[in-house]
Scaffold this active site. Structure first.
Site, PDB file in Angstrom:
ATOM      1  N   GLY A   1      58.902  19.225 -14.751  1.00 19.11           N
ATOM      2  CA  GLY A   1      58.247  19.002 -13.727  1.00 19.11           C
ATOM      3  C   GLY A   1      58.400  17.595 -13.549  1.00 19.11           C
ATOM      4  O   GLY A   1      59.075  16.763 -14.495  1.00 19.11           O
ATOM      5  N   PRO A   2      57.607  16.775 -12.521  1.00 19.08           N
ATOM      6  CA  PRO A   2      57.876  15.355 -12.210  1.00 19.08           C
ATOM      7  C   PRO A   2      57.118  14.620 -13.418  1.00 19.08           C
ATOM      8  O   PRO A   2      56.520  15.082 -14.236  1.00 19.08           O
ATOM      9  CB  PRO A   2      57.266  15.214 -10.923  1.00 19.08           C
TER      10      PRO A   2
ATOM     11  N   GLY B   1      54.720  12.202 -15.372  1.00 18.23           N
ATOM     12  CA  GLY B   1      53.418  12.083 -15.549  1.00 18.23           C
ATOM     13  C   GLY B   1      52.558  13.072 -15.178  1.00 18.23           C
ATOM     14  O   GLY B   1      51.170  12.971 -15.057  1.00 18.23           O
ATOM     15  N   VAL B   2      52.890  14.384 -15.294  1.00 20.49           N
ATOM     16  CA  VAL B   2      52.183  15.354 -15.175  1.00 20.49           C
ATOM     17  C   VAL B   2      51.605  16.072 -16.427  1.00 20.49           C
ATOM     18  O   VAL B   2      50.749  17.055 -16.509  1.00 20.49           O
ATOM     19  CB  VAL B   2      52.806  16.682 -14.310  1.00 20.49           C
ATOM     20  N   GLY B   3      51.999  15.319 -17.556  1.00 18.17           N
ATOM     21  CA  GLY B   3      51.275  15.640 -18.892  1.00 18.17           C
ATOM     22  C   GLY B   3      52.333  16.564 -19.761  1.00 18.17           C
ATOM     23  O   GLY B   3      51.753  17.443 -20.553  1.00 18.17           O
ATOM     24  N   LYS B   4      53.470  16.685 -19.531  1.00 14.13           N
ATOM     25  CA  LYS B   4      54.360  17.466 -20.330  1.00 14.13           C
ATOM     26  C   LYS B   4      54.483  17.210 -21.792  1.00 14.13           C
ATOM     27  O   LYS B   4      54.029  17.901 -22.722  1.00 14.13           O
ATOM     28  CB  LYS B   4      55.762  17.463 -19.890  1.00 14.13           C
ATOM     29  N   THR B   5      54.579  15.782 -22.182  1.00 14.04           N
ATOM     30  CA  THR B   5      54.457  15.428 -23.453  1.00 14.04           C
ATOM     31  C   THR B   5      53.343  15.688 -24.071  1.00 14.04           C
ATOM     32  O   THR B   5      53.227  16.055 -25.361  1.00 14.04           O
ATOM     33  CB  THR B   5      54.913  13.960 -23.566  1.00 14.04           C
TER      34      THR B   5
ATOM     35  N   SER C   1      67.046  23.124   2.789  1.00 16.59           N
ATOM     36  CA  SER C   1      65.839  23.837   3.328  1.00 16.59           C
ATOM     37  C   SER C   1      65.356  22.885   4.274  1.00 16.59           C
ATOM     38  O   SER C   1      64.282  23.334   5.177  1.00 16.59           O
ATOM     39  CB  SER C   1      64.715  23.498   2.084  1.00 16.59           C
TER      40      SER C   1
ATOM     41  N   LYS D   1      56.097  21.801  -2.519  1.00 19.96           N
ATOM     42  CA  LYS D   1      56.173  21.313  -0.885  1.00 19.96           C
ATOM     43  C   LYS D   1      54.532  21.390  -0.351  1.00 19.96           C
ATOM     44  O   LYS D   1      54.244  20.783   0.376  1.00 19.96           O
ATOM     45  CB  LYS D   1      57.371  22.268  -0.302  1.00 19.96           C
TER      46      LYS D   1
END
Length: 777
Positions: free
Chosen positions: A354-355, A357-361, A677, A720
């Protein structure tokens, strides 16, 4: 058939015991059914049928759980003990087979057929008897458990069937072997079977004797070594060297004994310690060996934390730390549920994509907290040397293990949650390809024997729960991608960001900036404006920075201006943070000719893409600008070719391509753009410019176009859709094949958007173009 051969007799099931004909043995009987069988036998002719249970642990066996062949025995003596059990002395008479069960309710009562030994009295039987007696004599000499009287009585037996039963009842055999001997009616076959069993038992006794000698020799060597070391200590004490190197070696040896090492590692460390003793302390090799021993002893080899498999506890922790992210939480709970059932699950390898800042870590850290495992993180961004993963060989100066083994040392357990951060940022050069080295780490079939160049011994990573994070899957090699389970974290909706800010970010920043809960209050309308006008991102990192800025300014006002409380409203936001950086909702303010809104998917999440087309008098030149990639340029050319083939249906001048130069531009020219797309968006903008029909401003679209006008599916529909929702678009045209992806879009967003699935460009134009006409260029 002779009716006299059949006997009606009580049955006594035996647990873990088989009685042979001629065998005299005491039995303690305590089960209710068994006691009633004994009493029944005593009332008749004192004969009882003894048959073994197939499973000795079963307390109340059924008829299927009792062997059919057993021994008819005579009760010579019976005594009732104070604890209620009965002690009986029985003597085996002959073999018999159960034909049917007459009663099995109060006690077992059966009808049996006696089985007579089939003896041929051949020379072969005589030879087998002699061989059997010889093997039994040898066995008795080795085992030391068979008395001379028993041996003498066995050697005097001349009947082959009686001989096998006597020997079988005097040597310790498995129940299956004893039952096989009891069921073998042919005496010659029984002799051969018993001879084979005794031969195997003899080999086992020989192995036991060899092992005993080896253990004794090892103990003697240990005592000798201890004696010599004590002498060495005494000599050093006389010389004045009280501790010195020997004290250090003794300390290392104590650590080796205290640490539970696998056998091969224990031998390896002992060998290296012996080398360390021999090498002079001033030698460079001495420090290399000492560092190696320290590394081996500091690694976890058997230390393991116990997983907390409580699903409710894990779900509570995950919900406390993160809002949303349902798929990831569901996957973790599935892992715990399966581990509860199997108790032997190999660690899954999750890749959170994911991009920023989405909380992966932070999600990986929450997983570790939810299942009570240690957490360790290594960053793979910029790693371009294979030795970073596998380590350097000890021949190099300053050699160290790779990052994986270093991480295991930090974890101090063999089953941590191991975060491989930024796995998509690995590169390669002349020093090797680290992504290829990661293949072994992330393969559940191989990582139980992970090889590190420094350790020179395999290390078990199979119990580690690996979690990788990435921003872009395109840069991860396919073989590495194949070993991971991909979980997409596309970004947060406005509602989710508001909830995260209230529950987590504001509380965290208040604490970090020394503010109490009541000293700063951000009103809901101010928070929404902060999200819409001061940040534009898929994650919440930028939002946290803006909240931190507000907290710092509030702290200054409280300290400098002596305010008790700072309330941030929508109007005060500009005073604190300045003018808004972004315009909320990027859709056009009115319908435009030659301008269509597309939806894009980038590494930072979803975004909207405005595509502009202008016509100028010329000779049909097609110009593409906006730093477009090859795929996007080809989409524009495909759209242009399709429109030329459909000029009559679209009511466009047939020779437009000879009269006008067409310029297609995608704003934000400094940002590279690529992908198929945008095909239908370019086609819609072209048709709008050529026909003079404006494009509806509330419509966004995404889809690949073919030369026949077909609309093909695309990726990243969720991202999107989130960007369209943020920008104020209310209608999205999508490929028909992407309808299956609508379930991934959050319900709050899906309810506020209208999705129009299409299969052909004609449908796109029907929904996207307004019926009004303006003068065409």
């Amino acid at each position: 058939m002779d009716e006299k051969k059949f006997i009606h007799i009580p049955l006594l099931p035996l647990r873990g015991l088989i009685v042979f004909p001629g065998m005299v043995i005491h039995l303690d009987v305590g089960r209710k059914k068994s006691i009633q069988s004994l009493e029944k036998a005593m009332m008749n002719d004192k004969h009882i049928f003894l048959a073994a249970q197939k499973e000795s642990a079963i307390d109340d066996p059924t008829t299927e759980q009792i062997f059919n062949i057993g021994t008819v025995a005579k009760i010579n003596q019976m005594l009732k003990l104070p604890n209620g059990t009965m002690r009986v002395l029985v003597e085996g008479v002959h073999r018999a087979e159960i034909l049917r069960y007459i009663n099995e309710e109060e006690q077992f009562f059966v009808e049996v057929e006696p089985l007579e030994d089939k003896e041929e009295n051949s020379n072969k039987e005589i030879a087998l008897m002699r061989a059997l007696i010889e093997q039994f004599e040898y066995y008795s000499q080795m085992s030391k458990k068979i008395s001379k009287e028993t041996l003498a009585s066995v050697t005097d037996i001349e009947v082959p069937g009686r001989l096998t039963d006597m020997i079988a009842s005097n040597i310790p055999l498995k129940q299956s072997d004893k039952q096989a001997l009891l069921e073998t009616i042919n005496v010659e076959e029984r002799l051969q079977l018993l001879l084979s069993i005794i031969s195997n038992e003899k080999e086992v006794l020989e192995l036991e004797r060899k092992i005993g000698k080896r253990v004794k020799k090892s103990m003697e060597e240990t005592q000798k070594e201890y004696y010599l070391r004590e002498q060495m200590k005494a000599i050093q004490k006389e010389l004045g060297d009280k501790d010195g190197r020997n004290g250090e070696i003794a300390e290392i040896r104590k650590m080796i004994e205290e640490k539970q090492l696998p056998d091969n590692i224990h031998k390896l460390v002992e060998k290296e310690l012996a080398r360390y003793e021999r090498v002079p302390q001033t030698s460079a090799e001495s420090s290399v060996i000492r560092n190696y021993i320290d590394w081996v002893l500091s690694l976890p080899w058997t230390e393991e934390t116990e997983d907390n498999l409580d699903l409710h506890h894990a779900e509570k922790i995950l919900n406390e730390d993160h809002y949303g992210l349902e798929k990831v939480k569901e996957r973790v709970l599935e892992y715990l549920a399966v581990q509860q059932l199997t108790n032997s699950l190999k660690g899954p390898i999750l890749c959170l994509v994911g991009p920023p800042g989405v909380g992966k870590t932070s999600l990986a850290r929450s997983i570790a907290r939810a299942i009570d495992r240690k957490f360790v993180r290594i960053s793979l961004g910029g790693v371009r040397d294979e030795a970073e993963i596998r380590g350097h060989r000890r021949t190099y100066v300053g050699a160290l293990p790779g990052r994986i083994i270093q991480g295991m040392k930090k974890a101090s357990t063999i089953n941590p949650v191991f975060l491989l951060d930024e796995i998509d940022k690995m590169s390669n050069d002349f020093r090797g390809d680290p992504s290829s080295a990661m293949l072994e780490v992330l393969d559940p079939e191989q990582n139980n024997t992970f090889s590190d160049h420094y350790l020179e011994e395999t290390y078990d990573l199979s119990k580690v729960m690996f979690v990788a994070t990435a921003n872009n899957l395109a840069t991860i090699p396919q073989p590495l991608l194949d070993r991971m389970e991909i979980i997409s974290i596309p970004g947060y909706t406005e509602v989710e960001k508001t909830h995260i800010a209230k529950q987590h970010l504001i509380t965290k920043q208040l604490k970090e900036n020394g503010l109490k809960k009541g000293q700063l209050q951000i009103r809901d309308e101010g928070l929404i404006k902060l999200i819409r006008r001061y940040t534009r991102e898929a994650g919440v990192r930028g939002l946290e920075r803006q909240i931190a800025s507000i907290c710092r300014k509030a702290a200054r006002m409280i300290v400098g201006e002596k305010k008790n409380k700072v309330i941030v409203t929508e109007k005060q936001l500009e005073t604190l943070l300045g003018k808004p950086r972004f315009r909320y909702g990027l859709m056009e303010e009115e319908d435009q000719v030659g301008t269509a809104t597309g939806l894009a998917y980038t590494a930072s999440g979803g975004d909207i893409l405005s595509i502009e087309v202008s016509l100028a008098v010329g000779k049909g030149k097609l110009t593409l600008t906006g730093k477009l990639g090859d795929v996007m340029k080809e989409s524009a050319q495909a759209a242009f070719s399709y429109i030329r083939s459909r000029v009559n249906e679209l009511r466009i001048e047939e020779d437009f391509h000879e009269k006008y130069d067409v310029h297609i531009h995608v704003p934000e020219g400094a940002t590279p753009k690529d992908g198929p797309s945008a095909g239908i968006t370019m086609a819609t903008a072209l048709v709008s410019a050529l026909t003079g029909r404006p494009v509806k401003r509330e419509v966004g679209m995404t889809g690949e176009i073919t030369l026949r006008g077909r609309v093909l599916p695309i990726g990243g529909l969720k991202e999107k859709s989130l960007s369209a929702h943020r920008s104020g678009i209310t209608t999205i045209i999508i490929p028909k094949d992407n309808e299956k992806d609508l379930d991934d879009i959050p319900e709050s967003v899906r309810n506020e958007l209208r999705f129009i699935p299409v299969t052909h460009l004609d449908e796109v134009l029907q929904h996207a173009l307004s019926e009004e006409y303006y003068e065409s260029n």
